[in-house]
Enzyme design. Structure first.
Site, PDB file in Angstrom:
ATOM      1  N   ARG A  51       0.794  -1.215   0.000  1.00 38.12           N
ATOM      2  CA  ARG A  51       0.000   0.000   0.000  1.00 38.12           C
ATOM      3  C   ARG A  51       0.844   1.290   0.000  1.00 38.12           C
ATOM      4  O   ARG A  51       0.488   2.283  -0.628  1.00 38.12           O
ATOM      5  CB  ARG A  51      -0.893  -0.005   1.244  1.00 38.12           C
ATOM      6  CG  ARG A  51      -2.061   0.959   1.114  1.00 38.12           C
ATOM      7  CD  ARG A  51      -2.519   1.410   2.466  1.00 38.12           C
ATOM      8  NE  ARG A  51      -3.199   0.344   3.180  1.00 38.12           N
ATOM      9  CZ  ARG A  51      -4.517   0.199   3.241  1.00 38.12           C
ATOM     10  NH1 ARG A  51      -5.286   1.011   2.571  1.00 38.12           N
ATOM     11  NH2 ARG A  51      -5.045  -0.745   3.968  1.00 38.12           N
ATOM     12  N   LYS A 154       2.834 -19.505   5.500  1.00 43.70           N
ATOM     13  CA  LYS A 154       2.075 -20.025   6.610  1.00 43.70           C
ATOM     14  C   LYS A 154       1.649 -18.874   7.523  1.00 43.70           C
ATOM     15  O   LYS A 154       2.298 -17.833   7.454  1.00 43.70           O
ATOM     16  CB  LYS A 154       2.866 -21.062   7.395  1.00 43.70           C
ATOM     17  CG  LYS A 154       4.140 -20.509   8.067  1.00 43.70           C
ATOM     18  CD  LYS A 154       4.687 -21.445   9.084  1.00 43.70           C
ATOM     19  CE  LYS A 154       4.078 -21.245  10.436  1.00 43.70           C
ATOM     20  NZ  LYS A 154       4.602 -20.113  11.208  1.00 43.70           N
ATOM     21  N   HIS A 184       9.070 -23.315   5.899  1.00 50.18           N
ATOM     22  CA  HIS A 184      10.509 -23.125   5.666  1.00 50.18           C
ATOM     23  C   HIS A 184      11.360 -24.205   6.325  1.00 50.18           C
ATOM     24  O   HIS A 184      12.515 -24.387   5.956  1.00 50.18           O
ATOM     25  CB  HIS A 184      10.956 -21.711   6.068  1.00 50.18           C
ATOM     26  CG  HIS A 184      11.115 -21.500   7.542  1.00 50.18           C
ATOM     27  ND1 HIS A 184      10.069 -21.219   8.370  1.00 50.18           N
ATOM     28  CD2 HIS A 184      12.207 -21.547   8.336  1.00 50.18           C
ATOM     29  CE1 HIS A 184      10.513 -21.077   9.609  1.00 50.18           C
ATOM     30  NE2 HIS A 184      11.801 -21.278   9.620  1.00 50.18           N
ATOM     31  N   ASP A 241       1.285 -21.783  15.443  1.00 44.53           N
ATOM     32  CA  ASP A 241       2.493 -21.120  14.955  1.00 44.53           C
ATOM     33  C   ASP A 241       3.579 -22.120  14.552  1.00 44.53           C
ATOM     34  O   ASP A 241       4.229 -21.943  13.533  1.00 44.53           O
ATOM     35  CB  ASP A 241       3.030 -20.171  16.043  1.00 44.53           C
ATOM     36  CG  ASP A 241       4.189 -19.327  15.538  1.00 44.53           C
ATOM     37  OD1 ASP A 241       4.068 -18.785  14.426  1.00 44.53           O
ATOM     38  OD2 ASP A 241       5.209 -19.210  16.247  1.00 44.53           O
ATOM     39  N   HIS A 246       5.793 -26.881  11.430  1.00 44.01           N
ATOM     40  CA  HIS A 246       7.184 -27.342  11.491  1.00 44.01           C
ATOM     41  C   HIS A 246       7.320 -28.684  12.213  1.00 44.01           C
ATOM     42  O   HIS A 246       7.999 -29.594  11.748  1.00 44.01           O
ATOM     43  CB  HIS A 246       8.066 -26.303  12.183  1.00 44.01           C
ATOM     44  CG  HIS A 246       7.962 -24.927  11.604  1.00 44.01           C
ATOM     45  ND1 HIS A 246       7.703 -24.700  10.279  1.00 44.01           N
ATOM     46  CD2 HIS A 246       8.077 -23.694  12.166  1.00 44.01           C
ATOM     47  CE1 HIS A 246       7.670 -23.395  10.050  1.00 44.01           C
ATOM     48  NE2 HIS A 246       7.889 -22.764  11.188  1.00 44.01           N
ATOM     49  N   LYS A 332       8.526 -20.904  23.156  1.00 45.88           N
ATOM     50  CA  LYS A 332       9.276 -19.645  23.058  1.00 45.88           C
ATOM     51  C   LYS A 332       9.880 -19.344  24.431  1.00 45.88           C
ATOM     52  O   LYS A 332       9.444 -19.889  25.442  1.00 45.88           O
ATOM     53  CB  LYS A 332       8.339 -18.515  22.654  1.00 45.88           C
ATOM     54  CG  LYS A 332       7.816 -18.686  21.226  1.00 45.88           C
ATOM     55  CD  LYS A 332       7.886 -17.370  20.474  1.00 45.88           C
ATOM     56  CE  LYS A 332       7.424 -17.521  19.046  1.00 45.88           C
ATOM     57  NZ  LYS A 332       8.541 -17.531  18.092  1.00 45.88           N
ATOM     58  N   LYS A 337      18.189 -21.817  21.642  1.00 45.67           N
ATOM     59  CA  LYS A 337      17.527 -22.125  20.373  1.00 45.67           C
ATOM     60  C   LYS A 337      18.108 -23.425  19.853  1.00 45.67           C
ATOM     61  O   LYS A 337      19.317 -23.516  19.603  1.00 45.67           O
ATOM     62  CB  LYS A 337      17.785 -20.997  19.373  1.00 45.67           C
ATOM     63  CG  LYS A 337      17.166 -21.237  18.001  1.00 45.67           C
ATOM     64  CD  LYS A 337      17.434 -20.051  17.089  1.00 45.67           C
ATOM     65  CE  LYS A 337      16.901 -20.290  15.692  1.00 45.67           C
ATOM     66  NZ  LYS A 337      15.446 -20.189  15.584  1.00 45.67           N
TER      67      LYS A 337
HETATM   68  C1  BG6 Z   1       8.033 -19.411  12.205  1.00 42.61           C
HETATM   69  C2  BG6 Z   1       7.211 -19.023  13.397  1.00 42.61           C
HETATM   70  O1  BG6 Z   1       7.277 -20.150  11.289  1.00 42.61           O
HETATM   71  O2  BG6 Z   1       9.137 -20.183  12.626  1.00 42.61           O
HETATM   72  C3  BG6 Z   1       8.065 -18.244  14.387  1.00 42.61           C
HETATM   73  O3  BG6 Z   1       6.132 -18.218  12.979  1.00 42.61           O
HETATM   74  C4  BG6 Z   1       9.295 -19.023  14.745  1.00 42.61           C
HETATM   75  O4  BG6 Z   1       7.332 -17.919  15.549  1.00 42.61           O
HETATM   76  C5  BG6 Z   1      10.017 -19.500  13.499  1.00 42.61           C
HETATM   77  O5  BG6 Z   1      10.137 -18.176  15.494  1.00 42.61           O
HETATM   78  C6  BG6 Z   1      11.136 -20.447  13.836  1.00 42.61           C
HETATM   79  O6  BG6 Z   1      11.918 -20.675  12.697  1.00 42.61           O
HETATM   80  P1  BG6 Z   1      13.460 -20.936  12.811  1.00 42.61           P
HETATM   81  O7  BG6 Z   1      13.899 -21.171  11.410  1.00 42.61           O
HETATM   82  O8  BG6 Z   1      14.073 -19.698  13.427  1.00 42.61           O
HETATM   83  O9  BG6 Z   1      13.615 -22.135  13.692  1.00 42.61           O
END
Ligand code: BG6
Length: 495
Positions: A51, A154, A184, A241, A246, A332, A337
């Site tokens: 936009r 998604k 992804h 989410d 995933h 989260k 990670k």
């Molecule tokens: C996304 C989620 O699809 O994947 C996010 O919406 C999440 O909340 C993310 O943080 C995690 O992806 P990755 O590649 O960082 O593990």
């Protein structure tokens, strides 16, 4: 990764939601990187549509600074100059048909004929139906003069009903073969390697079943909290989410049968069979939790019941997996990670050694680390030198970073964008896969809403490994959470 064919007519990548985060954080860095590696065909145009009223140059500048800030990519000046010549911008309202007409005219002038076109839907999901509908009305999806494909981000729907509705809307306008629903995680090298590991080696597959495997754990842990996405996240929660997409995708890769050929339909047929065989999840086999402080986040309701963590046990009712529990957890604001699959094998049927009375055997574990320390670990028992009674668990390790020195793993979006441009849908989810995934998740969400006492929302400290209840949940089955590659040591208690 295959090189894109250069003998093709011009291709336009049209990004809806072009001023948003995803474009700057993922799409443009991936396209730029493909460009620098010479993997994009020469005649490619990337056209942003949203936009805000930018000129082409302002848009290029916005992407350059966004890419630096959000993705940490600092382009080489000459490369960026070349790449950015192919970046264009059309300003428009997603609900206004005349703006799509402008877009169509602009594309015709830019491309000539014939031309290929990829529409990338990177907007908020509520806009997907209107964009698809408008593209259909203006016949921008007709393939008389080159292919037309659509990538849909998604979340695809928010439950089974809405996913079916969205699939219907999509199929009015596009054939399924033109549709690329993105997850992804499937673009991550290490997720793809699950299939190569299983089906390009002979030594693992014979033991890949209930005969030798005690249970499987899949962890997708994030140390970030909901950040600036509270508005979306408070509606979605952890199940929509990450779990529905995933985690269930990783489950299909670890549990599927080998297809005869590695083409999109054969692979997806096998994944669908896994999802179809998942037994309805009992609410008693779920833990749901929210990190402390979540409700104080801007954009989150102060009484929000949205879970930011879940741990779930499920079973796959088929010959291979009957009776083997799969424990899936994600959340989260956790300690670190890491995304990892751990396959824990059964204990030996008989131990002939004279080991101490309090001896506890550590089962063999195979850990497939998706990120960040990408690799594979096999944990087994060894004799401690000089002692007939002592044993220790040791690791046989493979790390991408040491085995493939100097080769950085491409970002998932690079692989996926190239696949769409090359017409390979193997790493994208088919309509039936999406609907089946929702059919697994919906009853859990409904159960949590209608019988909250069956799985009460508990809390956990940010920076921890999740709620105590998740540890107790596994302890109740005589098991513990494992992480063989990252995060913390195998066998260590969480909490
Ligand atoms: C996304 C989620 O699809 O994947 C996010 O919406 C999440 O909340 C993310 O943080 C995690 O992806 P990755 O590649 O960082 O593990």
């Amino acid at each position: 990764m295959e090189r894109a064919d250069t003998n093709h007519p011009p291709t336009s990548v049209v990004i809806f939601g072009a001023s948003g985060d995803l474009t700057k954080r993922k799409l443009v860095p991936a396209l730029y990187s493909l460009h620098t590696k010479g993997r994009l065909q020469e005649k490619i145009n990337i056209v942003g549509f949203s936009r805000r009223p930018f000129s082409h140059d302002e848009f290029r500048q916005l992407l350059l600074s966004g890419m630096q800030e959000l993705a940490g990519v600092i382009p080489v000046e000459e490369d960026w100059k070349q790449f950015s010549q192919n970046l264009w911008y059309v300003s428009g309202d997603l609900n206004d048909v005349s703006d799509y007409e402008n877009l169509r005219t602009f594309l015709h002038q830019l491309e000539g004929e014939p031309s290929n076109r990829l529409y990338y839907l990177a907007t908020a999901p509520l806009h997907f139906p209107v964009i698809i509908d408008q593209l259909g009305r203006l016949e921008m999806t007709r393939e008389d003069n080159g292919w037309r494909r659509v990538v849909i981000e998604k979340p695809f729907g928010s439950d089974m009903v809405s996913a079916i509705e969205l699939n219907k809307a999509v199929h009015i306008v596009f054939d399924e073969r033109q549709v690329y629903r993105i997850d992804h995680y499937l673009g991550k090298e290490t997720a793809q390697n699950i299939l190569y590991f299983r089906f390009l080696n002979t030594i693992f597959e014979p033991i890949w079943s209930r005969n030798f495997i005690d249970h499987v754990q899949i962890t997708v842990a994030e140390n970030v909290d909901v950040e600036h996405r509270a508005g979306y996240y408070d509606q979605a929660g952890v199940m929509r989410d990450v779990f529905q997409n995933h985690l269930l995708q990783l489950l299909t890769l670890v549990a599927m049968e080998p297809p005869a050929t590695f083409d999109a339909d054969s692979v997806r047929n096998e994944k669908v069979k896994v999802l179809r065989a998942v037994r309805p999840i009992s609410l008693g086999d779920t833990v749901r939790a929210q990190y402390e402080g979540y409700c104080q986040t801007e954009g989150v309701s102060s009484r929000s019941q949205t879970p930011t963590y879940t741990a779930i046990k499920l079973f796959i009712d088929n010959w291979r997996w009957q009776g083997v529990p799969f424990y899936l957890r994600t959340g989260k604001a956790l300690a670190t990670k890491t995304s990892e699959l751990v396959i824990e094998f059964k204990a030996p049927p008989h131990v002939m050694f004279e080991l101490p009375d309090d001896y506890v055997l550590t089962p063999n574990q195979l850990s497939l680390c998706i990120q960040p320390d990408e690799g594979i670990h096999l944990r087994f028992e060894t004799k401690v030198p000089g002692s007939p009674q002592e044993t220790r668990s040791v690791d046989m390790e493979f790390h991408y970073r040491s085995s493939f020195k100097g080769e950085s793993l491409p970002d998932a979006y690079q692989r996926l964008l190239l696949d769409v441009l090359n017409g390979d849908a193997s790493l994208f989810t088919r309509s039936d896969e999406i609907e089946l995934a929702w059919s697994i998740v919906d009853p859990v969400l409904e159960g949590w809403a209608s019988s909250p006492q069956a799985s009460p929302l508990v809390s956990y400290l940010p920076g921890s490994w999740g709620p105590l209840e998740a540890d107790q949940f596994l302890a109740g089955d005589g098991r513990t959470w494992r992480l063989g590659c990252g995060g913390h040591e195998a066998g260590e208690q969480d909490g």
